[in-house]
Design an enzyme around this catalytic site. Structure first.
Site, mmCIF file in Angstrom:
data_model
loop_
_atom_site.group_PDB
_atom_site.id
_atom_site.type_symbol
_atom_site.label_atom_id
_atom_site.label_comp_id
_atom_site.label_asym_id
_atom_site.label_seq_id
_atom_site.Cartn_x
_atom_site.Cartn_y
_atom_site.Cartn_z
ATOM 1 N N HIS A 63 -7.559 -2.403 5.195
ATOM 2 C CA HIS A 63 -6.007 -2.232 6.294
ATOM 3 C C HIS A 63 -4.769 -1.300 6.555
ATOM 4 O O HIS A 63 -3.978 -1.978 6.173
ATOM 5 C CB HIS A 63 -6.432 -3.639 7.256
ATOM 6 C CG HIS A 63 -7.517 -3.942 7.047
ATOM 7 N ND1 HIS A 63 -7.732 -4.022 8.817
ATOM 8 C CD2 HIS A 63 -8.885 -4.742 6.527
ATOM 9 C CE1 HIS A 63 -9.033 -4.433 9.466
ATOM 10 N NE2 HIS A 63 -9.604 -5.031 8.043
ATOM 11 N N TYR A 333 -4.883 -10.958 -0.529
ATOM 12 C CA TYR A 333 -3.160 -10.208 0.651
ATOM 13 C C TYR A 333 -2.226 -10.196 -0.462
ATOM 14 O O TYR A 333 -1.409 -9.571 -0.795
ATOM 15 C CB TYR A 333 -3.281 -11.261 1.657
ATOM 16 C CG TYR A 333 -4.028 -11.160 2.379
ATOM 17 C CD1 TYR A 333 -5.578 -10.132 2.416
ATOM 18 C CD2 TYR A 333 -4.085 -11.499 3.809
ATOM 19 C CE1 TYR A 333 -6.758 -10.460 3.792
ATOM 20 C CE2 TYR A 333 -5.063 -11.508 4.956
ATOM 21 C CZ TYR A 333 -5.980 -10.966 4.534
ATOM 22 O OH TYR A 333 -7.146 -10.866 5.812
#
Lengths: 355, 179
Positions: A63, A333
């Site tokens: 992303h 993440y």
């Protein structure tokens, strides 16, 4: 009386000393995953994301393309009954967030992005913080991080052909059959023509804890006020590289954009630790607030760029479930954040315009 | 000139409780960075334990300054005495540095520094990717330095206990031999 400088004990005792020290060291190395099958690690998942395209130092591993967004969240009166989180009782909470496209290319054309992400950071006046990471898909590709990792590995181009090996994909689907549901969804789902009319789903379940300590298992979604319009495939082909950001700015120039935050409640027996299985639409729902976006900023140099939208950063009143995918997202993440911030710190980050 | 023959009780209690805490911390840290499932649970342990170690290190340093430790045996070879002094300075330095770097790096990464049940520490650095990108790997590298120093310290302690048998080990366990 000074002790004699010659040893009093047999030097053979060096052996057990060495053994004890070595055992502690080996145990440490094992715990740290240096050897012994530990299964999939956050590092392995970040590596796979990196391998999916050319290196993009300084950017998110997945992303990578995004837009920073700024706005506020106003809760409904019903929200405060469901959770003691301050965000549901405070009149209004400032929001900093990010829209994103999938993939690891921060300059990818928007018309290639079939799914989109919305991440938010809400900081309330009691010092609590809530970070959310939602997606336009209604359920996750796999029920486990292992399945998702296998899927992403199978999608990597085969060095011999330059294309993914279909046999590998078959093997993954045989081992993780739920992935077929996601593939069927991606094939048929119409893509919205704007971020403003995209519904974003927190596909993982969480527990809302009220002031009395009662818990309710929920999944939340952000439902746009702007009516859904499917993108025309023909127009999409010729759309400009950053048409999503351009559309958003055009709409924001006319006024703020809004989404309703809706909680869907699990019924007894519903899967709460499997994000690949949505609950039936008949489950009760409650609107808990409205998100209002007022402006965007380019992510390069923008306030959302150097934030890790870790979905396990939760305020008091919202608790994670044991969903393994949710926990894996947090771990991966973090690894991605560590890598890109290190690159920025070392001056290796690629500069230039990045949406 | 009279020297203490052993570490005072507080020093010994702090030494052994911190030994357990710091080793646990290192193992928790090593496990949490490679874990997909238990990172958050381990992190929830790592942060308050790190603060506890920092507070204990302050008490320990204050106690050490007020109550000088017993001297090393006079016949200890110079190189061993130097290694002992250097490794102890290193251990003390890292006891302070590791929790402070952890706290600082979370601050620089714009992470909330939650201890437990919604209790937060304030940030000690501004949000800065450059600082975070420097401090996060530093925290990891120094953890290895600390672990290796502890292994050397453990080996040396056992060497004193089993081979030299010079009472150094007992100074930290039973309180040392009586005069």
């Amino acid at each position: 009386m000074p002790a004699p400088s010659s040893p009093r004990g047999p030097l053979l005792l060096l052996l057990p000393i060495g053994l004890i020290v070595a055992l502690v060291a080996i145990l440490f190395a094992w715990v740290g995953g240096w050897f012994g099958g530990k299964g999939v690690t956050p590092q392995a998942m970040a590596d796979t994301a990196e391998a999916s395209g050319s290196p993009q130092p300084g950017f998110r591993r997945a992303h990578s393309k995004g837009i920073c967004i700024v706005g506020s969240f106003v809760p409904t009166p019903a929200a405060g009954q469901l959770s003691s989180a301050r965000v549901f009782s405070q009149a209004s909470t400032p929001v900093l967030g990010r829209f994103s496209n999938p993939g690891n290319d921060p300059h990818a054309p928007d018309n290639k992005a079939a799914v989109r992400g919305m991440a938010l950071q809400l900081k309330t006046d009691d010092g609590q913080e809530w970070r959310l990471a939602m997606n336009s898909f209604p359920f996750f590709a796999s029920s486990t991080p292992e399945g998702f990792q296998a899927l992403n590995v199978a999608r990597l181009p085969d060095p011999a052909t330059g294309k993914p090996d279909p046999e590998k994909m078959k093997a993954v689907l045989a081992r993780h059959p739920e992935i077929a549901n996601f593939m069927a969804w991606s094939k048929d789902a119409p893509t919205p023509d704007s971020l403003a009319n995209t519904r974003f789903n927190g596909v993982n379940a969480f527990r809302l804890v009220d002031a009395q300590g009662r818990e309710r298992v929920v999944r939340w979604s952000m439902r746009p006020h702007a009516p859904f319009v499917a993108a025309d495939p023909e127009r999409l082909k010729n759309a400009s590289r950053d048409f999503l950001a351009e559309d958003l700015d055009r709409r924001l120039a006319a006024g703020p954009l809004r989404w309703d935050m809706v909680m869907q409640f699990a019924a007894p027996g519903d899967p709460i630790e499997d994000p690949s299985r949505p609950w039936p639409d008949t489950r009760p729902e409650t609107r808990v607030g409205t998100l209002t976006l007022t402006r965007t900023e380019a992510q390069a140099g923008g306030p959302c760029f150097d934030l890790n939208f870790d979905p396990l950063i939760l305020p008091k009143g919202i608790v994670a479930t044991g969903d393994p995918v949710l926990h894996a997202r947090s771990a991966v993440y973090s690894e991605s954040f560590n890598r890109r911030e290190r690159e920025i710190s070392r001056g290796q980050a690629r500069t230039g315009s990045a949406q | 000139m009279s020297h203490p023959r052993h570490f005072n009780l507080l020093a010994r209690v702090l030494h052994w409780s911190m030994a357990v805490a710091i080793l646990a911390m290192l193992f928790v840290g090593a496990a949490m960075v490679v874990s997909l499932r238990y990172r958050e649970a381990l992190l929830d342990l790592h942060r308050p334990l790190g603060l506890a170690i920092l507070l204990l290190a302050i008490v320990r340093l204050a106690n050490r300054l007020r109550h000088p430790p017993p001297p090393l045996p006079a016949d200890l070879p110079r190189i061993q005495a130097m290694a002992a002094t250097a490794s102890h300075w290193l251990l003390y330095g890292l006891m302070f540095a590791m929790p402070l770097i952890g706290w600082a790096m979370l601050s620089a990464g714009a992470y909330p520094v939650e201890l437990f049940g919604g209790v937060h520490l304030p940030p000690i650095l501004p949000h800065s990717p450059v600082l975070y990108g420097f401090l996060r790997p530093l925290h990891g590298v120094l953890a290895y330095v600390l672990f290796i120093t502890i292994l050397v310290h453990l080996g040396a302690a056992l060497f004193h206990a089993w081979i030299r048998r010079d009472g150094v080990f007992e100074q930290m366990t039973t309180g040392g031999k009586p005069e």
